[in-house]
Scaffold this active site. Structure first.
Site, mmCIF file in Angstrom:
data_model
loop_
_atom_site.group_PDB
_atom_site.id
_atom_site.type_symbol
_atom_site.label_atom_id
_atom_site.label_comp_id
_atom_site.label_asym_id
_atom_site.label_seq_id
_atom_site.Cartn_x
_atom_site.Cartn_y
_atom_site.Cartn_z
ATOM 1 N NE ARG A 165 -17.425 93.688 -16.032
ATOM 2 C CZ ARG A 165 -16.737 94.286 -16.931
ATOM 3 N NH1 ARG A 165 -15.793 93.806 -17.446
ATOM 4 N NH2 ARG A 165 -17.195 95.822 -17.149
ATOM 5 C CB SER A 255 -22.312 98.238 -12.092
ATOM 6 O OG SER A 255 -21.547 99.548 -13.144
ATOM 7 C CD GLU A 355 -21.607 93.531 -13.464
ATOM 8 O OE1 GLU A 355 -20.183 93.598 -12.656
ATOM 9 O OE2 GLU A 355 -21.210 94.486 -14.177
#
Length: 359
Positions: A165, A255, A355
């Site tokens: 990520r 998420s 995130e």
């Protein structure tokens, strides 16, 4: 290039947070980015690049950075080798639309990433991933515009410095402002480079990726020994729809926390205390822990603070419990997120990292 003032952003972020942009510029080509960079609307002001708004939490009533709303269209096959097809998509294309297009036209490889929210231009920034596939596994190259020099440049996978990520686009530049991008690579391009097109290398020797338990269960249920890309696409869509809320119905940013990674020794220590913790071995020898499982174990699933809540079917997703007239605020979302981080740290000794980009 279309410039707008005092533009509402509630419909431009999937959480449905109420905010407005002091200045919003609609970008429909690389030339638009170049025009913006040379215009008085920029002049070194902070820039917020906004795609589908699916990975962002707006915490202020007014965004004073210039918002670049990416709307560059187009999907096409732009090259071919003996082993791969090269597919190019504009930064404003919805990611799921690209995945559906490739499967429909017989170019498999992205099907595990079906229904990942957001746009194509944002995908390399986050190095999106799902069900055993990450963007970097299918990435070929991208084009971007340097806001300092106004030049178009291209980067390959190595130059993008992909991580979990993560990418070069999430790190602030360390080089002097006038340094050409070619020499600034590896030092961060956040706030300096605007991605306009992304190309993917999809193998002609495709093999299904079925490493995740949810997909293996679907395969067993369907009794399919050798699934096609279309079948995997359909399975992933069904799995995600069963677990995750539709942002059009329940505001969310997907998420909310990254799955943390630990060493084997750290994992053994945690398992000694928490034998049921869900974990996955990684190719580099580290162990990935399921953040959603830890949040659930701390009792957060279905809980609400103010107008922010934890989704009752997936603890990794924070949702908007408010209404259009009384929507969740970014402050409420982050208060809930910090409370969850504290709970997980106190029980597991693990610090969860969000995130989404918090603005």
């Amino acid at each position: 290039m279309l410039v707008e003032k005092n533009t509402p952003l509630q419909d431009c972020n999937t959480f449905g947070i109420v905010a407005s942009a002091d200045t919003l510029v609609r970008i429909r080509s690389a030339a638009d980015v170049q025009k913006f960079a040379a215009s008085p609307h920029y002049q070194g002001r902070q820039v917020l690049v906004l795609g589908g708004g699916s990975n962002i939490v707006l915490t202020g009533d007014v965004i004073h950075a210039v918002v670049l709303k990416m709307e560059i269209p187009g999907i096409a096959v732009v090259g071919e080798t003996d082993s791969h097809w090269i597919i190019e998509a504009g930064a404003g294309v919805r990611w799921h639309d690209l995945v559906a297009w490739t499967v429909e036209h017989g170019y498999p490889g992205l099907e595990n990433l079906a229904l990942v929210p957001g746009t194509v231009g944002a995908a390399p920034v986050q190095n999106i991933g799902a069900y055993g596939v990450e963007l970097q596994d299918r990435f070929h190259a991208l084009d971007a515009v340097d806001l300092v020099t106004h030049e178009v440049f291209s980067l390959n996978a190595a130059q993008c410095a992909f991580g979990y990520r993560d990418s070069i686009f999430k790190h602030a530049p360390a080089a002097p402002a006038g340094t050409p991008v070619a020499k600034a690579q590896g030092m961060g391009l956040a706030g300096r480079a605007v991605i306009t097109k992304v190309r993917f290398a999809l193998s002609k020797h495709w093999k299904p990726e079925l490493g995740y338990l949810d997909l293996q269960r679907k395969q067993e249920q369907e009794g399919v020994a050798h699934p096609t890309a279309q079948q995997i696409f359909d399975w992933v869509v069904a799995i995600r729809q069963a677990k995750l809320p539709d942002p059009a119905v329940v505001g969310n940013a997907g998420s909310f926390f990254k799955n943390p990674t630990v060493t084997e020794d750290q994992c053994r220590d945690i398992i000694a205390r928490e034998p049921k913790i869900v974990h996955y071995p990684m190719p580099d020898g580290s162990i990935k822990l399921a953040a959603g499982w830890m949040i659930d174990a701390c009792g957060w699933k279905g809980k609400t603070l103010g107008n922010a809540g934890v989704y009752d079917k997936q603890a990794l997703v924070l949702v908007n419990r408010g209404t259009a007239a009384n929507s969740v605020t970014g402050g409420e979302v982050m208060t809930l997120a910090k409370a969850i981080q504290t709970s997980v740290y106190e029980r597991f000794g693990i610090r969860l990292e969000p995130e989404p980009v918090v603005v």
